[in-house]
Design an enzyme around this catalytic site. Structure first.
Site, PDB file in Angstrom:
ATOM      1  N   GLY A  14      49.009  33.513  41.963  1.00 19.65           N
ATOM      2  CA  GLY A  14      48.408  34.756  42.433  1.00 19.65           C
ATOM      3  C   GLY A  14      47.106  35.024  41.707  1.00 19.65           C
ATOM      4  O   GLY A  14      46.476  34.113  41.159  1.00 19.65           O
ATOM      5  N   CYS A  15      46.706  36.267  41.682  1.00 24.56           N
ATOM      6  CA  CYS A  15      45.447  36.661  41.054  1.00 24.56           C
ATOM      7  C   CYS A  15      45.396  36.182  39.608  1.00 24.56           C
ATOM      8  O   CYS A  15      46.287  36.475  38.812  1.00 24.56           O
ATOM      9  CB  CYS A  15      45.315  38.185  41.097  1.00 24.56           C
ATOM     10  SG  CYS A  15      43.868  38.801  40.220  1.00 24.56           S
ATOM     11  N   PHE A  16      44.351  35.447  39.266  1.00 22.22           N
ATOM     12  CA  PHE A  16      44.286  34.859  37.920  1.00 22.22           C
ATOM     13  C   PHE A  16      44.176  35.891  36.816  1.00 22.22           C
ATOM     14  O   PHE A  16      44.516  35.618  35.669  1.00 22.22           O
ATOM     15  CB  PHE A  16      43.207  33.797  37.794  1.00 22.22           C
ATOM     16  CG  PHE A  16      41.824  34.111  38.312  1.00 22.22           C
ATOM     17  CD1 PHE A  16      41.264  35.363  38.257  1.00 22.22           C
ATOM     18  CD2 PHE A  16      41.077  33.077  38.857  1.00 22.22           C
ATOM     19  CE1 PHE A  16      39.976  35.606  38.724  1.00 22.22           C
ATOM     20  CE2 PHE A  16      39.781  33.312  39.324  1.00 22.22           C
ATOM     21  CZ  PHE A  16      39.239  34.578  39.255  1.00 22.22           C
ATOM     22  N   TRP A  17      43.740  37.094  37.111  1.00 19.06           N
ATOM     23  CA  TRP A  17      43.651  38.128  36.070  1.00 19.06           C
ATOM     24  C   TRP A  17      45.015  38.378  35.441  1.00 19.06           C
ATOM     25  O   TRP A  17      45.159  38.457  34.230  1.00 19.06           O
ATOM     26  CB  TRP A  17      43.128  39.439  36.628  1.00 19.06           C
ATOM     27  CG  TRP A  17      41.740  39.418  37.171  1.00 19.06           C
ATOM     28  CD1 TRP A  17      40.744  38.518  36.901  1.00 19.06           C
ATOM     29  CD2 TRP A  17      41.190  40.364  38.080  1.00 19.06           C
ATOM     30  NE1 TRP A  17      39.613  38.860  37.586  1.00 19.06           N
ATOM     31  CE2 TRP A  17      39.851  39.981  38.326  1.00 19.06           C
ATOM     32  CE3 TRP A  17      41.687  41.492  38.715  1.00 19.06           C
ATOM     33  CZ2 TRP A  17      39.009  40.700  39.175  1.00 19.06           C
ATOM     34  CZ3 TRP A  17      40.860  42.206  39.559  1.00 19.06           C
ATOM     35  CH2 TRP A  17      39.528  41.807  39.784  1.00 19.06           C
ATOM     36  N   GLY A  18      46.030  38.563  36.287  1.00 20.94           N
ATOM     37  CA  GLY A  18      47.371  38.850  35.788  1.00 20.94           C
ATOM     38  C   GLY A  18      48.017  37.655  35.115  1.00 20.94           C
ATOM     39  O   GLY A  18      48.705  37.795  34.107  1.00 20.94           O
TER      40      GLY A  18
END
Length: 173
Positions: A14-18
């Site tokens: 998923g979103c690499f930030w998380g």
């Protein structure tokens, strides 16, 4: 002075930030870099990856000390911090770039990833996670690195839910 031994792992969840935020909490993880891999466009931009036309996944490259944490423990944690049953997305983030995928660097990593995935499948869990040979990893733009630390925000798609019984991981305080 001796150099710290390091190894590398690459995951898309998923979103690499998380994903970056979650892995930075793990003891033995030295660095986590947000980026793109698994596609066919060289040096993609965030906008290109978001278009869904590059084949790349938002991913993280993890540098870790194998004397403190094993690759298998990282794989197990990977499965605990995202929804491995959701195809091409995580929560509200939908698209192939948000897929669940383990990018292995060598045959040993491939065997470990397959072993852990099979363990979950044998428990009757739906797993859409792909296991793929790693290709070129492209570091994302600087404003994506350490995103949650820079903004003071918190992950909205990623949190740990226990999937494995044993305590296999230690966290930084």
């Amino acid at each position: 002075m001796s150099k710290i031994p390091t190894d590398t792992a690459i995951f898309a969840a998923g979103c690499f930030w998380g994903v970056e935020y979650m892995f930075k909490k793990v003891a033995g993880v030295i660095d986590v870099v947000s980026g793109y891999t698994g596609g066919f466009v060289e040096n993609p931009t965030y906008e290109q990856v978001c278009s869904g036309k590059t084949g790349h996944a938002e991913s993280v490259l993890i540098v870790y000390d194998p004397n403190i944490i094993s690759y298998e423990s990282l794989v197990r944690y990977f499965f605990e911090i995202h929804d491995f049953s959701q195809e091409n997305g995580q929560g509200p983030d939908i698209g192939e770039q948000y897929r669940s995928e383990i990018f292995y660097i060598n045959e040993e990593q491939k065997a470990i990833a397959e072993k852990v995935k099979d363990e979950l499948i044998n428990r009757g869990l739906k797993i859409v996670t792909k296991i793929t040979k790693a290709s070129e990893f492209y570091k994302a733009e600087d404003y994506h690195q350490n995103y949650y630390e820079k903004t003071g925000k918190a992950p909205y798609c990623h949190f740990r839910r226990r999937v494995f019984k044993n305590d296999y991981i230690k966290f930084l305080v």
